[in-house]
Design an enzyme around this catalytic site. Sequence first.
Site, PDB file in Angstrom:
ATOM      1  N   HIS A   1     -14.031 -10.610  -1.903  1.00  0.00           N
ATOM      2  CA  HIS A   1     -12.830 -10.063  -2.565  1.00  0.00           C
ATOM      3  C   HIS A   1     -11.932  -9.378  -1.535  1.00  0.00           C
ATOM      4  O   HIS A   1     -10.730  -9.638  -1.478  1.00  0.00           O
ATOM      5  CB  HIS A   1     -13.237  -9.059  -3.652  1.00  0.00           C
ATOM      6  CG  HIS A   1     -12.104  -8.196  -4.133  1.00  0.00           C
ATOM      7  ND1 HIS A   1     -11.105  -8.671  -4.964  1.00  0.00           N
ATOM      8  CD2 HIS A   1     -11.798  -6.898  -3.884  1.00  0.00           C
ATOM      9  CE1 HIS A   1     -10.238  -7.694  -5.202  1.00  0.00           C
ATOM     10  NE2 HIS A   1     -10.636  -6.612  -4.559  1.00  0.00           N
TER      11      HIS A   1
ATOM     12  N   SER B   1      -1.524 -15.850  12.187  1.00  0.00           N
ATOM     13  CA  SER B   1      -0.711 -14.622  12.173  1.00  0.00           C
ATOM     14  C   SER B   1       0.090 -14.459  13.460  1.00  0.00           C
ATOM     15  O   SER B   1       1.260 -14.075  13.432  1.00  0.00           O
ATOM     16  CB  SER B   1      -1.600 -13.389  11.988  1.00  0.00           C
ATOM     17  OG  SER B   1      -2.151 -13.378  10.709  1.00  0.00           O
TER      18      SER B   1
ATOM     19  N   GLU C   1      -3.426  -2.715  10.650  1.00  0.00           N
ATOM     20  CA  GLU C   1      -3.446  -3.772   9.631  1.00  0.00           C
ATOM     21  C   GLU C   1      -3.008  -3.237   8.265  1.00  0.00           C
ATOM     22  O   GLU C   1      -2.303  -3.905   7.511  1.00  0.00           O
ATOM     23  CB  GLU C   1      -4.862  -4.362   9.552  1.00  0.00           C
ATOM     24  CG  GLU C   1      -5.139  -5.233   8.354  1.00  0.00           C
ATOM     25  CD  GLU C   1      -4.342  -6.505   8.339  1.00  0.00           C
ATOM     26  OE1 GLU C   1      -4.204  -7.095   7.255  1.00  0.00           O
ATOM     27  OE2 GLU C   1      -3.828  -6.925   9.389  1.00  0.00           O
TER      28      GLU C   1
ATOM     29  N   HIS D   1      -9.801   7.976  11.990  1.00  0.00           N
ATOM     30  CA  HIS D   1      -9.956   8.778  10.756  1.00  0.00           C
ATOM     31  C   HIS D   1     -10.844   8.057   9.735  1.00  0.00           C
ATOM     32  O   HIS D   1     -11.223   8.653   8.734  1.00  0.00           O
ATOM     33  CB  HIS D   1      -8.600   9.181  10.155  1.00  0.00           C
ATOM     34  CG  HIS D   1      -7.782   8.064   9.598  1.00  0.00           C
ATOM     35  ND1 HIS D   1      -6.418   8.128   9.537  1.00  0.00           N
ATOM     36  CD2 HIS D   1      -8.103   6.848   9.072  1.00  0.00           C
ATOM     37  CE1 HIS D   1      -5.935   7.028   8.986  1.00  0.00           C
ATOM     38  NE2 HIS D   1      -6.945   6.236   8.704  1.00  0.00           N
TER      39      HIS D   1
ATOM     40  N   LYS E   1      11.002   8.157   4.310  1.00  0.00           N
ATOM     41  CA  LYS E   1      11.361   6.945   3.560  1.00  0.00           C
ATOM     42  C   LYS E   1      11.414   7.230   2.056  1.00  0.00           C
ATOM     43  O   LYS E   1      12.363   6.835   1.370  1.00  0.00           O
ATOM     44  CB  LYS E   1      10.360   5.832   3.845  1.00  0.00           C
ATOM     45  CG  LYS E   1      10.341   5.388   5.295  1.00  0.00           C
ATOM     46  CD  LYS E   1       9.311   4.323   5.543  1.00  0.00           C
ATOM     47  CE  LYS E   1       9.893   2.956   5.473  1.00  0.00           C
ATOM     48  NZ  LYS E   1      10.854   2.628   6.523  1.00  0.00           N
TER      49      LYS E   1
END
Length: 542
Positions: free
Chosen positions: A93, A187, A272, A319, A348
């Site tokens: 998944h 990619s 990513e 992290h 933003k």
Amino acid sequence: MTSSSLHHGYPSQANSGAITHGHEHEHDHGPAKGITRWLFTTNHKDIGTLYLWFSLIMFLLGGALIMLVRAELFKPGLQLMDPNFFNQLTTMHGLIMVFGAVMPAFVGLANWMIPLMIGAPDMALPRMNNWSFWILPFAFTILLSTLVLPGSAPNFGWTFYAPLSTTYGPKSTDFFIFSVHLMGMSSILGSINIIATILNLRAPGMTMMKMPIFVWTWLITAFLLIGVMPVLAGGVTMVLMDRHFGTTFFNAAGGGDPVLFQHIFWFFGHPEVYIMILPSFGIMSEIIPTFSRKKLFGYSSMVYATASIGILSFLVWAHHMFTTGMPVWGELFFMFATMLIAVPTGVKVFNWVATMFRGALSFEAPMLFAVAFLIMFTMGGFSGLMLSIVPADFQYHDTYFVVAHFHYVLVPGAIFGIIAAVYYWLPKWTGHMYSETLSKFHFWLSAIFLNVTFFPMHFLGLAGMPRRIPDYALQFADFNRIVSIGAFVFGASQFLFVYIVIKTIRGGKKATARVWEGSHGLEWTLPSPPPYHSFTTPPRID
């Protein structure tokens, strides 16, 4: 044909009359007939369409796998499957959704829209564009074949930590490694093409600071992809070497270190996450001004904030690793760097809200998804700040709180961004308007049941339920039942989206060139649908 109110840092209404076009398409040669059109096409619109359909199929497949997981978790005890198969489903998944659904969808949008937005005739490297798409079906055929081949499919989570993928990985791990190499190749080729297109094929007069924000976010995303995909390739190659060639990169017995794998993986993995969200930021920066009928607030600060997020995304990878026993100075550095990334993201969000403030707002489907994005993505950001605090993270780590955070960022962030983009540009692509009623029904089903699915996970995590387990203690049963029901309805409602898209392609009310009243930018100066070869003579932007 002249452009109407080119906003954003594009030319304003006052000088938009200076834009001239060359889409005289009477003498266009159209697409080839039959299957060869799709196999050999070098047209950016066809390739964008291929990416989008591929991504939709993968989205439904990845969703189907997680429905089985939620069926297993509907009540305590093992109901439908053994723990090994449960792990295969959660792994597949994650891999399918990240590499098969979200990333190809954004590349499809880039292929379709970037040439139209910058006034280019096509992508810079059209043959390579065809190749970068057709690598993907082979990569995913290899990955998905592991579900039916003898032995187990990958069962170590989408992060494939060593030694689970090295010492204890099933035989299918080698198929997985090969498919990841192919995905990475696709990619990198796509990113080179996007960078070459944006830097070389902009219409005369379109300076960098006149580009649509969507184009900016993709330019930065493409550089991120080129930066991190080789790192992932290196990581999976080291896994392959440890498995078959006697190296011990990740084996402490031979002088290696399994934590090294985590550093390599997350140095890829954290940028990513931003690769999967920055194009969505660009989409929001197109949709919100359109339906607010206002210019985007703070264009240049949006560009700099996007670039800052791109740079900072390389400085926060550990992290994910606060509980690995890293030194305190390391934990402090990554904690503060993670908090710092909230600043450009906050800029933003502020700019989007300021754009809507006192605007003439209307809430068609794209705007509904954009507002939902704004609210729920911000919630995901707040839970991210909670996770960035080291002592608190020791408590949250590897619980359902992390699952909740991750999905609040990625489902309203990436998936809603993609759906909003499809609703926004579908009339332009097909020349037909879709049913406003059905699209709003799809929105409310998705928005409500997304929260029914993922919000209770915060409480499960805070109460201590570990993730990636097929069975759980009795006290977690009620919340898990709610989560599973939410997931079933959320998943089923996406078939309504598929129905709307197919119905719109097949016909409907004719769309005008401009489609939306407040729309701005070069793509809206073309007819709907745009000619097969658009901007054969570049428009001039003075």
